[in-house]
Design a protein around this motif. Sequence first.
Motif, PDB file in Angstrom:
ATOM      1  N   THR A   3     -13.577  99.971  24.383  1.00 42.45           N
ATOM      2  CA  THR A   3     -13.353  98.825  25.259  1.00 42.45           C
ATOM      3  C   THR A   3     -14.068  97.626  24.650  1.00 42.45           C
ATOM      4  O   THR A   3     -14.949  97.776  23.802  1.00 42.45           O
ATOM      5  CB  THR A   3     -13.935  99.065  26.663  1.00 42.45           C
TER       6      THR A   3
ATOM      7  N   GLU B  74     -16.183  95.765  26.115  1.00 43.68           N
ATOM      8  CA  GLU B  74     -17.593  95.783  26.522  1.00 43.68           C
ATOM      9  C   GLU B  74     -18.441  96.635  25.584  1.00 43.68           C
ATOM     10  O   GLU B  74     -19.515  96.220  25.135  1.00 43.68           O
ATOM     11  CB  GLU B  74     -17.732  96.310  27.955  1.00 43.68           C
ATOM     12  N   THR B  75     -17.959  97.829  25.296  1.00 47.76           N
ATOM     13  CA  THR B  75     -18.709  98.716  24.404  1.00 47.76           C
ATOM     14  C   THR B  75     -18.854  98.077  23.026  1.00 47.76           C
ATOM     15  O   THR B  75     -19.926  98.125  22.409  1.00 47.76           O
ATOM     16  CB  THR B  75     -17.998 100.080  24.278  1.00 47.76           C
TER      17      THR B  75
ATOM     18  N   SER C 226     -18.843  94.883  22.268  1.00 45.94           N
ATOM     19  CA  SER C 226     -19.801  93.792  22.368  1.00 45.94           C
ATOM     20  C   SER C 226     -21.242  94.320  22.425  1.00 45.94           C
ATOM     21  O   SER C 226     -22.127  93.827  21.725  1.00 45.94           O
ATOM     22  CB  SER C 226     -19.496  92.974  23.626  1.00 45.94           C
ATOM     23  N   ARG C 227     -21.455  95.336  23.232  1.00 43.13           N
ATOM     24  CA  ARG C 227     -22.810  95.891  23.353  1.00 43.13           C
ATOM     25  C   ARG C 227     -23.311  96.431  22.028  1.00 43.13           C
ATOM     26  O   ARG C 227     -24.475  96.241  21.659  1.00 43.13           O
ATOM     27  CB  ARG C 227     -22.823  96.999  24.408  1.00 43.13           C
TER      28      ARG C 227
END
Lengths: 251, 251
Positions: B213, B215-216, B218-219
């Motif tokens: 995803t 989000e993952t 980016s993290r």
Amino acid sequence: MTEAFFDPSSLPTGSAVDYGGGVTDCASCVVRNRAICASLDAAELALLGKLGRNHRVKAGQTLLWEGDDAPVVANVLEGVLKLVVAAADGREQIVGVVFPSDFIGRPFGKESPYSVTAMTDAEVCIFNRKSFDDFASAHPDLQHKLLRRTLDELDRARHWMMLLGRKSAEEKVASFLLEMSERLSGQGCNSGAQSGFELPFGRQQIADILGLTIETTSRQLTRMRAEGLLDLPSRREIVINDRAAMEAIAG
Amino acid sequence: MTEAFFDPSSLPTGSAVDYGGGVTDCASCVVRNRAICASLDAAELALLGKLGRNHRVKAGQTLLWEGDDAPVVANVLEGVLKLVVAAADGREQIVGVVFPSDFIGRPFGKESPYSVTAMTDAEVCIFNRKSFDDFASAHPDLQHKLLRRTLDELDRARHWMMLLGRKSAEEKVASFLLEMSERLSGQGCNSGAQSGFELPFGRQQIADILGLTIETTSRQLTRMRAEGLLDLPSRREIVINDRAAMEAIAG
DNA sequence: CCGGAACATTGACCTGGATCAACGAAAAAT
DNA sequence: ATTTTTCGTTGATCCAGGTCAATGTTCCGG
């Protein structure tokens, strides 16, 4: 088990010297009309036949090692083999499964980008890679067949990437069963996908194909059986009861 | 947006009729020595040139739709495009990224097995598929180049399968950054991988390449920056500070 | 320079599938 | 027939990565 499964130097090289090798009879080969050889006429076939050798491989034996020099290419006559990419820590991903009439090895490249291991006892028609490269370069029709086959493999690989990257465990297992039922039925004389078939390998291999663990794979199969989607008459037999539902799940 | 991005019937067909099309000058083409055309001599090039047309594509525009008839193939002159396989519910997996001098489309096959969409403004040299197929069939050297390219793509795709099926998010991101630094540096005149480079696309696309995803993704990048592994000077710029460590993570 | 849209980051929380462990069942060996 | 080994299933628990939601940042058009 890192030794070569046979001595590549025993293969005919296609040079002026006649090593007296070659297969017995290409014309009566079981995959004569399906393998890339189908592009050749009788004379060419005789020539290529001199470069090849039939070889038996036991289940579990590895023909080519990932990263090693790949001195040979081959046609599969019988059995099923897997193409494997492994990580340093032992994780494995099966990146291809090959059946009779399929081609294995990496023409025009020195190193094998993956390992090739027999999943069942198998028989292959093996060629010295360089001799094969030369022969292919001189025979456009053969090269054309090889190109079409490689394009098909690439399409298949790319769709498998979608499965690996985006599908859930349930979707993966359903997709796998449908693809296997199609590819395995292509083997026998009966046409069309079979609702019942026998997998040529066990649960761990399914997991390595789908990018799952053996436990998740097993659980999905058990659940599908409980829901009446399929039967599991024995370890390796699969009977798809509701193909439409299975297709709906596969997406 | 399902309409064709241009009218394929405007392409020269290679028939006796001269449609007066063709590219201006293949000899001075920016990818002359890197694209598959490099296999052709001046006369052949002139012939092929008549079949091709240069075309500009805007970022986001789709050249070929998954499952649709694919009436064209092309060489990429400029820009970056993605090959996408999508599920019914909208999930997308990018199964390939193509750069200048790369070949796109599916020769010898009617349907496109994936969508081809421009990630940046791009320029392509486009051919009617049938005309190209005929030309390729008549020019073994071109076909040979195409075969080698397809074999390389297949190797790349299979290694990506290992990444998608077996690697953790951290390993995926590290592998991605290393591969991008290599492929992007292959573009410019400077040789060897660059520690700093600019990605031609955003976070969502990275996620779609890695099967993660946004989000993952980016993290992971944020964490790597915090650990000093890399810098993120702007949205699309990446500077790898510790290449060795990055390679160790990628596995 | 401002306002909005697209894109990216961060936080809180949840869940699908991995992991660890035990058990069962089939096949192979003796 | 019995033991051993290999393979498969099932259960309990955990956690990496997904999901949902809010906030921050860059870019673009005016």
